[in-house]
Design a protein around this motif. Structure first.
Motif, mmCIF file in Angstrom:
data_model
loop_
_atom_site.group_PDB
_atom_site.id
_atom_site.type_symbol
_atom_site.label_atom_id
_atom_site.label_comp_id
_atom_site.label_asym_id
_atom_site.label_seq_id
_atom_site.Cartn_x
_atom_site.Cartn_y
_atom_site.Cartn_z
ATOM 1 N N LEU A 48 0.771 -1.238 -0.105
ATOM 2 C CA LEU A 48 0.067 0.097 -0.142
ATOM 3 C C LEU A 48 0.972 1.340 0.074
ATOM 4 O O LEU A 48 0.349 2.369 -0.120
ATOM 5 N N GLY A 49 2.214 1.081 0.259
ATOM 6 C CA GLY A 49 3.108 2.292 0.057
ATOM 7 C C GLY A 49 3.666 2.593 1.199
ATOM 8 O O GLY A 49 4.709 3.454 1.340
ATOM 9 N N PHE A 50 3.481 1.996 2.586
ATOM 10 C CA PHE A 50 4.174 2.129 3.782
ATOM 11 C C PHE A 50 5.610 1.625 3.700
ATOM 12 O O PHE A 50 5.633 0.624 3.025
ATOM 13 N N SER A 51 6.158 2.026 4.725
ATOM 14 C CA SER A 51 7.769 1.403 4.990
ATOM 15 C C SER A 51 7.616 0.910 6.299
ATOM 16 O O SER A 51 6.811 1.374 7.168
ATOM 17 N N LEU A 52 8.187 -0.220 6.553
ATOM 18 C CA LEU A 52 8.450 -0.890 7.691
ATOM 19 C C LEU A 52 9.603 -0.168 8.622
ATOM 20 O O LEU A 52 10.475 0.498 8.090
ATOM 21 N N PRO A 53 9.384 -0.389 9.714
ATOM 22 C CA PRO A 53 10.656 0.325 10.786
ATOM 23 C C PRO A 53 12.009 -0.159 10.340
ATOM 24 O O PRO A 53 12.080 -1.647 9.726
ATOM 25 N N GLU A 54 12.907 0.449 10.110
ATOM 26 C CA GLU A 54 14.066 0.218 9.405
ATOM 27 C C GLU A 54 15.028 -1.051 9.955
ATOM 28 O O GLU A 54 15.467 -1.869 9.133
ATOM 29 N N ASP A 55 14.822 -1.297 11.440
ATOM 30 C CA ASP A 55 15.597 -2.398 11.845
ATOM 31 C C ASP A 55 14.677 -3.486 12.440
ATOM 32 O O ASP A 55 14.958 -4.015 13.438
ATOM 33 N N LEU A 56 13.548 -3.632 11.811
ATOM 34 C CA LEU A 56 12.663 -4.530 12.105
ATOM 35 C C LEU A 56 13.150 -5.948 12.278
ATOM 36 O O LEU A 56 13.119 -6.698 13.169
ATOM 37 N N ASP A 57 13.546 -6.293 11.037
ATOM 38 C CA ASP A 57 13.994 -7.695 11.129
ATOM 39 C C ASP A 57 15.194 -8.137 11.834
ATOM 40 O O ASP A 57 15.518 -9.392 12.356
ATOM 41 N N ARG A 58 16.048 -6.978 12.130
ATOM 42 C CA ARG A 58 17.268 -7.288 12.900
ATOM 43 C C ARG A 58 16.755 -7.535 14.306
ATOM 44 O O ARG A 58 17.457 -8.273 14.866
ATOM 45 N N ALA A 59 15.651 -6.928 14.636
ATOM 46 C CA ALA A 59 15.130 -7.136 15.970
ATOM 47 C C ALA A 59 14.430 -8.540 16.310
ATOM 48 O O ALA A 59 14.690 -8.818 17.337
ATOM 49 N N ILE A 60 14.045 -9.077 15.142
ATOM 50 C CA ILE A 60 13.061 -10.114 15.450
ATOM 51 C C ILE A 60 13.827 -11.387 14.970
ATOM 52 O O ILE A 60 13.533 -12.511 15.084
ATOM 53 N N GLY A 61 14.744 -11.227 14.250
ATOM 54 C CA GLY A 61 15.305 -12.351 13.579
ATOM 55 C C GLY A 61 14.775 -13.131 12.336
ATOM 56 O O GLY A 61 13.804 -12.432 11.754
ATOM 57 N N ASP A 62 15.182 -14.468 11.970
ATOM 58 C CA ASP A 62 14.513 -14.757 10.737
ATOM 59 C C ASP A 62 13.546 -15.639 10.890
ATOM 60 O O ASP A 62 13.198 -17.002 10.519
ATOM 61 N N ARG A 63 12.602 -14.828 11.362
ATOM 62 C CA ARG A 63 11.108 -15.490 11.770
ATOM 63 C C ARG A 63 9.912 -14.686 11.225
ATOM 64 O O ARG A 63 10.220 -13.387 10.829
ATOM 65 N N PHE A 64 8.730 -14.958 11.225
ATOM 66 C CA PHE A 64 7.703 -14.267 10.521
ATOM 67 C C PHE A 64 7.457 -13.106 11.623
ATOM 68 O O PHE A 64 6.688 -12.137 11.313
ATOM 69 N N GLY A 65 7.658 -13.449 12.888
ATOM 70 C CA GLY A 65 7.363 -12.311 13.929
ATOM 71 C C GLY A 65 7.837 -12.684 15.212
ATOM 72 O O GLY A 65 8.400 -13.686 15.340
#
Length: 356
Positions: free
Chosen positions: A243-260
């Motif tokens: 839809l055009g939004f950006s996600l938090p820049e270090d989101l994946d770094r904080a949660i690792g290689d998981r869906f959440g």
């Protein structure tokens, strides 16, 4: 593992169900099946026939030699792709809603006059192999899922199995790719492409109608055992970016290689975005609890009215977690107005709950 439609704490059930499955996931390898090879490469059918077709996945590749007639979906959203392509599975796996045949209201019309699929359940130990075998499937789809190597091998003893792709986290396949893979498996690649294009067109139209979404930041979360945030490979997060939004820049770094994953109190900054979409069991109750949390209540997203609450016990909430070619138009009609209110820059704009 799977909840009924009005069970308590559905957000907890949603996250814990997937966590149980992903925790059990083993390393990749090839299953034993006459219809499976270890090549791991996609193959296209030759000549005018769609079959045989070979589809690569986490455990190698699976060849489907003729048009499947009795399809069982082990993947939690795979049935929508099958229905969108004009076929009704003989078996589906229940995840959300407690719907007849595990078919949501956004997809009911695709059943036509056909008998609803037999619904299978999973208590956290994997697919019900014996019950699946009793359905006499000639194809098992497990794309939006987390099959282990052993589970894949067990299912492959009596039917070709298309498991989750290795390119993504478990439960991380994009709905577009899922639909296209199901299309190849059913011998309907052109029809699948059309389904994807039509749904993408709806998303694109919504994004173009709301240029304020572009460049704004957003995040999806649920109050499961604290604060559980969905990562970039989760279908819910992908909808925000589409839809055009950006996600938090270090989101994946904080949660690792998981869906959440759950975030610590020190990382609630991940929630302080232009819009925070909360998937909750009870809007009033969960909002109240969040607004009393010392690590969250003083964030700008709260004070400036930029929260979006999605009632997970509703059809809308189920559709938001389901994310398929059929559920997305249903979600867009409800989520887009909420997001519009959240990012309009006015602190007094209330983000209303959509009509049923």
């Amino acid at each position: 593992m799977f909840r009924s439609r009005r069970a308590p704490r559905p957000a907890a059930a949603l996250a814990s169900a997937l966590l149980l499955l992903t925790a059990a996931t083993a390393c990749g390898g090839d299953g034993a099946n006459a219809g499976t090879s270890g090549a791991g490469a996609e193959a296209t059918a030759s000549g005018g026939s769609a079959f045989p077709v070979t589809i690569a996945h986490k455990y190698g590749s699976t060849t489907i030699r003729s048009e499947p007639k009795r399809i069982v979906t082990v993947g939690l959203t795979d049935q929508d792709a099958v229905l969108a392509l004009g076929q009704v599975p003989v078996g589906t796996t229940e995840w959300l809603g407690g719907y007849q045949g595990a078919v949501g209201p956004w997809a009911e019309d695709k059943l036509g006059g056909a008998e609803a699929p037999t619904v299978l359940t999973d208590t956290g130990t994997g697919p019900q192999v014996e019950k699946i075998a009793a359905l006499r499937p000639d194809l098992i789809l497990a794309l939006y899922g987390g099959l282990t190597k052993d589970q894949y091998a067990s299912l492959s003893k009596f039917a070709p199995v298309v498991a989750q792709p290795k390119e993504y986290n478990d439960y991380g396949i994009p709905w577009q790719e899922l639909t296209e893979k199901v299309g190849r498996a059913l011998g309907k690649p052109a029809e699948a492409t059309k389904v994807v294009e039509d749904t993408e067109g709806r998303i694109k139209a919504a994004a173009e109608a709301h240029p304020d979404f572009k460049g704004a930041s957003a995040v999806m979360a649920t109050p499961y055992e604290g604060m559980f945030v969905f990562g970039s490979q989760d279908p819910r997060s992908r909808l925000l970016t589409e839809l055009g939004f950006s996600l938090p820049e270090d989101l994946d770094r904080a949660i690792g290689d998981r869906f959440g994953a759950n975030i610590s109190k020190e990382r609630t900054d991940l929630l302080d975005q232009d819009a925070a979409v909360w998937i909750v069991a009870d809007v009033a109750e969960d909002a109240d609890k969040l607004h009393k949390d010392a690590s969250y209540k003083d964030l700008g997203v709260v004070g400036e009215g930029r929260e979006v609450f999605v009632d997970e016990s509703s059809d809308y909430g189920n559709a938001t977690s389901f994310i398929s070619a059929l559920s997305l138009p249903y979600v867009l009609d409800r989520l887009v107005p909420q997001l519009t209110a959240a990012v309009d820059g006015k602190t007094d704009t209330k983000v209303e709950q959509p009509a049923p």
